[in-house]
Design a protein around this motif. Structure first.
Motif: not given
Ligand code: GSH
Length: 215
Positions: A12, A65, A99
């Motif tokens: 997402s 981010d 967010h």
């Molecule tokens: N606050 C960040 C959240 C980013 C996030 O949590 N992304 C997840 C995927 S939706 C991620 O990279 N997870 C790393 C993993 O699953 O290894 C944003 O707004 O970009």
């Protein structure tokens, strides 16, 4: 520019960053790193210091981010935010609320574009999140309807921030009435979102952690 993202069916935050890059109109290369694989973290870390996606790379500069990416692009394309300062402040407020909030909705109704779970139980915490989102959408649409059918009239970063919620409402059969319901349909017909959905439907990988959890 390169945009590093995760699986389109599940990621997402990637979707939010991708929508911002698409709306900027700037050419970019998309690099998809499947999440929850043995090498996922190392592959993301090769681009993104946070180890998370999305991450935008331009001229060797990493911007990670989703909200930071949107703000970076808004510097070259100010129309990504509403023109009026008060509307812009409100758009930033609802974007920041999305967010940093709605944890129950995010954890109990994970984005899963391919899935359809209309009978998924709705906990009181999730119901509260849905109620708040519906109130935001109704309030924005009531105030800014003269400028168009998006939250602030014209399509903006605020809509991109809520796009994954629109997809969750489809997956879990959440029904909205009035202007909020109209807004949901408007978003689900946006060409950029339709392009992302088509790509998600073409993916075949399944991530158990991102399948819906019982409350
Ligand atoms: N606050 C960040 C959240 C980013 C996030 O949590 N992304 C997840 C995927 S939706 C991620 O990279 N997870 C790393 C993993 O699953 O290894 C944003 O707004 O970009």
């Amino acid at each position: 520019m390169q945009l590093i993202i995760g699986n389109k069916n599940y990621s997402s935050w990637s979707l939010r960053g991708w929508l911002a890059v698409k709306a900027s109109g700037l050419p970019f290369e998309e690099i998809v790193i499947p999440l929850r694989q043995d090498d996922t973290k190392a592959r993301i870390l090769a681009f993104s210091p946070s180890g998370k996606v999305p991450c935008l790379i331009e001229h060797g500069l990493a911007i990670w981010d989703s909200l930071a990416i949107a703000e970076y692009l808004a510097e070259v394309m100010p129309s990504l935010w509403p023109q009026d300062a008060s509307a812009r402040a409100l758009a930033r407020s609802v974007s920041a609320e999305m967010h940093s909030g709605f944890q129950s909705l995010r954890s109990q109704m994970p984005m899963n574009i391919r899935g359809r779970y209309p009978d998924h139980p709705v906990s009181p915490e999730v119901a509260q999140d849905i109620q708040r989102i519906e109130a935001i959408w109704n309030e924005c649409r009531n105030h800014f309807s003269s400028g168009g059918r998006y939250l602030f009239g014209a399509y903006s970063i605020a809509d991109m921030m809520f796009a994954p919620v629109c997809l969750r409402f489809e997956t879990y059969g959440v029904k909205l009435t009035g202007l909020a319901g109209d807004y949901l349909q408007t978003m689900l017909a946006h060409p950029d979102l339709l392009e992302w959905i088509a790509a998600a439907l073409a993916e075949t990988d399944r991530i158990v952690d991102y399948e819906p959890k019982q409350p």
